[in-house]
Design a protein around this motif. Structure first.
Motif, PDB file in Angstrom:
ATOM      1  N   ARG A 369     -36.100 126.646 -72.738  1.00  0.00           N
ATOM      2  CA  ARG A 369     -35.197 125.548 -73.084  1.00  0.00           C
ATOM      3  C   ARG A 369     -35.370 124.357 -72.144  1.00  0.00           C
ATOM      4  O   ARG A 369     -34.674 123.348 -72.284  1.00  0.00           O
ATOM      5  N   GLY A 370     -36.238 124.461 -71.149  1.00  0.00           N
ATOM      6  CA  GLY A 370     -36.473 123.363 -70.216  1.00  0.00           C
ATOM      7  C   GLY A 370     -35.392 123.210 -69.174  1.00  0.00           C
ATOM      8  O   GLY A 370     -35.248 122.137 -68.579  1.00  0.00           O
ATOM      9  N   GLU A 371     -34.612 124.275 -68.931  1.00  0.00           N
ATOM     10  CA  GLU A 371     -33.521 124.196 -67.960  1.00  0.00           C
ATOM     11  C   GLU A 371     -34.007 124.470 -66.531  1.00  0.00           C
ATOM     12  O   GLU A 371     -33.331 124.102 -65.565  1.00  0.00           O
ATOM     13  N   GLY A 372     -35.120 125.138 -66.404  1.00  0.00           N
ATOM     14  CA  GLY A 372     -35.595 125.484 -65.082  1.00  0.00           C
ATOM     15  C   GLY A 372     -37.076 125.793 -65.085  1.00  0.00           C
ATOM     16  O   GLY A 372     -37.723 125.855 -66.138  1.00  0.00           O
ATOM     17  N   LEU A 373     -37.608 125.978 -63.890  1.00  0.00           N
ATOM     18  CA  LEU A 373     -39.018 126.301 -63.696  1.00  0.00           C
ATOM     19  C   LEU A 373     -39.087 127.532 -62.798  1.00  0.00           C
ATOM     20  O   LEU A 373     -38.365 127.623 -61.794  1.00  0.00           O
ATOM     21  N   ALA A 374     -39.916 128.487 -63.162  1.00  0.00           N
ATOM     22  CA  ALA A 374     -40.077 129.707 -62.375  1.00  0.00           C
ATOM     23  C   ALA A 374     -41.505 129.788 -61.850  1.00  0.00           C
ATOM     24  O   ALA A 374     -42.422 129.159 -62.395  1.00  0.00           O
ATOM     25  N   ALA A 375     -41.681 130.563 -60.790  1.00  0.00           N
ATOM     26  CA  ALA A 375     -43.023 130.763 -60.216  1.00  0.00           C
ATOM     27  C   ALA A 375     -43.144 132.180 -59.694  1.00  0.00           C
ATOM     28  O   ALA A 375     -42.182 132.736 -59.141  1.00  0.00           O
ATOM     29  N   GLN A 376     -44.315 132.713 -59.861  1.00  0.00           N
ATOM     30  CA  GLN A 376     -44.637 134.035 -59.300  1.00  0.00           C
ATOM     31  C   GLN A 376     -45.913 133.880 -58.480  1.00  0.00           C
ATOM     32  O   GLN A 376     -46.837 133.167 -58.874  1.00  0.00           O
ATOM     33  N   ALA A 377     -45.958 134.535 -57.318  1.00  0.00           N
ATOM     34  CA  ALA A 377     -47.149 134.466 -56.468  1.00  0.00           C
ATOM     35  C   ALA A 377     -47.516 135.858 -55.993  1.00  0.00           C
ATOM     36  O   ALA A 377     -46.639 136.692 -55.723  1.00  0.00           O
ATOM     37  N   ILE A 378     -48.792 136.105 -55.897  1.00  0.00           N
ATOM     38  CA  ILE A 378     -49.321 137.332 -55.333  1.00  0.00           C
ATOM     39  C   ILE A 378     -50.414 136.967 -54.338  1.00  0.00           C
ATOM     40  O   ILE A 378     -51.281 136.128 -54.634  1.00  0.00           O
ATOM     41  N   VAL A 379     -50.351 137.549 -53.138  1.00  0.00           N
ATOM     42  CA  VAL A 379     -51.390 137.321 -52.139  1.00  0.00           C
ATOM     43  C   VAL A 379     -51.969 138.660 -51.696  1.00  0.00           C
ATOM     44  O   VAL A 379     -51.307 139.695 -51.770  1.00  0.00           O
ATOM     45  N   SER A 380     -53.206 138.607 -51.253  1.00  0.00           N
ATOM     46  CA  SER A 380     -53.809 139.770 -50.621  1.00  0.00           C
ATOM     47  C   SER A 380     -54.221 139.370 -49.205  1.00  0.00           C
ATOM     48  O   SER A 380     -54.579 138.213 -48.949  1.00  0.00           O
ATOM     49  N   ALA A 381     -54.155 140.343 -48.301  1.00  0.00           N
ATOM     50  CA  ALA A 381     -54.466 140.089 -46.893  1.00  0.00           C
ATOM     51  C   ALA A 381     -55.100 141.314 -46.279  1.00  0.00           C
ATOM     52  O   ALA A 381     -54.842 142.455 -46.705  1.00  0.00           O
ATOM     53  N   ARG A 382     -55.948 141.071 -45.297  1.00  0.00           N
ATOM     54  CA  ARG A 382     -56.530 142.175 -44.525  1.00  0.00           C
ATOM     55  C   ARG A 382     -55.695 142.363 -43.268  1.00  0.00           C
ATOM     56  O   ARG A 382     -55.402 141.425 -42.558  1.00  0.00           O
ATOM     57  N   MET A 383     -55.295 143.617 -43.017  1.00  0.00           N
ATOM     58  CA  MET A 383     -54.465 143.926 -41.861  1.00  0.00           C
ATOM     59  C   MET A 383     -55.224 144.843 -40.906  1.00  0.00           C
ATOM     60  O   MET A 383     -55.872 145.803 -41.328  1.00  0.00           O
ATOM     61  N   ILE A 384     -55.114 144.511 -39.611  1.00  0.00           N
ATOM     62  CA  ILE A 384     -55.703 145.379 -38.593  1.00  0.00           C
ATOM     63  C   ILE A 384     -54.954 146.690 -38.556  1.00  0.00           C
ATOM     64  O   ILE A 384     -53.728 146.708 -38.552  1.00  0.00           O
TER      65      ILE A 384
END
Length: 384
Positions: A369-384
């Motif tokens: 309906r144009g009332e709002g905007l949504a976002a989804q994010a996914i990240v990958s990382a290398r961990m020691i």
């Protein structure tokens, strides 16, 4: 433009531990200094490369030189960084360069992309340095460690190398300096009245200073010693009529704005939560409470930078980020490349390691309906 490079490698690096200077220690089976020199020897924008080495390190450098893809001139450094750089500039003089990049030997992960961006900036500016934003709260303290005052961190940034300059004015500045020692080359240029332009550096362009830094470097080069983690984030902001909005770090003028306590950049908010998730550091509200007046109208890139630093402190290095924007407007296609470049800058990644995409909900729900905007994010990382 003919650009020479000076690699400052005369220090002893005692804080890093080990029995030899840190620039000659190996990471991933190759000396740190060899990796640093490789980056400049292999870059098409760079001409002659000069290494400023310690007076005790001639034999070490000769062994290392056999590993390099091209010739490197050497000159002996001085007792201070200022003296060492001056020696490098003098050794470069007979090549008649138009400009020079001066880089720390202990920053072996400098990317070709950053060298290229600095070279391009030299066509416009006489002096250019890469910087990273301050992420922690800043204070001033006295000689006994007591806090004196809080400082606005927006005014401060961390200086990286390579620091780049038009050659003749910098050489003149060093000659005028005499025997005075200053912290870096930008300080020398400013002391001579030369303006210095900053541009975004890279989180991966860190300096090997402590044993922990060497552990991090080994993990980056040998994924078998590390694990890969993921983090995800989701955010929603209401839309309203307005001149512009901030979305994924860029301004979009489409007659709409996003409503929120900060600049309401829904893409960067989702990205911040994803990075915090990978770091195991909670969510954006814990770090930037929406009821806190400090974040009123704040630029959301600060939140991303803070999350990246927390991930680094947790032993993580970002590998990839994927952001999905969900809504009918604004249309993302015309802005996708600019968003991708901006997010890559904030994360210290190459643009090919960042993806921005958009979808709709077929006019269903509040986004439809144009009332709002949504976002989804996914990240990958290398961990020691």
């Amino acid at each position: 433009m003919k650009i020479g490079a000076i690699i400052v490698a005369a220090g002893r690096g005692t804080r890093a531990g080990g029995e030899i200077p840190k620039q000659y220690r190996e990471i991933g089976g190759r000396p740190v200094l060899a990796r640093t020199l490789d980056a400049f020897l292999s870059h098409p924008a760079i001409g002659p490369v000069i290494a400023v080495i310690g007076d005790q390190d001639g034999e070490r450098f000769e062994e290392l030189a056999s590993l390099l893809p091209g010739p490197v001139e050497t000159v002996t450094g001085g007792a201070t960084r200022t003296a060492s750089v001056r020696a490098g500039l003098q050794a470069l003089e007979h090549h008649a360069p138009d400009a020079v990049m001066i880089h720390d030997a202990a920053r072996p992960f400098i990317s070709a992309a950053l060298i290229g961006r600095i070279a391009e900036a030299l066509a416009v500016h006489g002096a250019v340095i890469p910087v990273t934003p301050g992420v922690d709260a800043m204070i001033r303290r006295d000689s006994e460690g007591r806090m004196i005052a809080a400082v606005d961190r927006a005014e401060y940034a961390g200086a990286q190398t390579p620091q780049a300059f038009h050659y003749a004015p910098l050489m003149q500045a060093y000659r005028a300096l005499g025997e005075t020692a200053l912290p870096d080359d930008a300080a020398v240029a400013m002391a001579a009245g030369q303006p210095v332009q900053t541009l975004p550096g890279e989180a991966g362009n860190f300096k090997l200073t402590t044993p922990d830094d060497f552990d991090r470097a080994e993990a980056m080069l040998n994924p078998n010693t590390a694990i890969t983690v993921t983090g995800q984030g989701f955010d929603v902001h209401r839309l309203e009529a307005a001149d512009s909005m901030m979305l994924c770090g860029i301004e979009i003028r489409d007659g709409l704005g996003l409503v929120g306590h900060s600049d309401a950049d829904v893409g960067l908010h989702a990205l911040t939560d994803a990075i915090l998730g990978a770091a195991g550091q909670g969510d954006i509200g814990q770090h930037f409470n929406p009821s806190d007046a400090r974040w009123k109208g704040a630029a959301s890139h600060q939140f991303v930078s803070h999350a990246v630093e927390l991930l680094r402190q947790a032993g993580g290095t970002l590998l990839h980020a994927d952001i999905t924007l969900i809504g009918e407007r604004p249309k993302i296609g015309p802005h996708r490349d600019a968003m991708r470049q901006r997010v890559a800058q904030l994360l210290g990644l190459q643009a090919r390691r960042v993806n921005i995409k958009a979808t709709t909900t077929e006019r269903l729900g509040f986004t439809g309906r144009g009332e709002g905007l949504a976002a989804q994010a996914i990240v990958s990382a290398r961990m020691i």
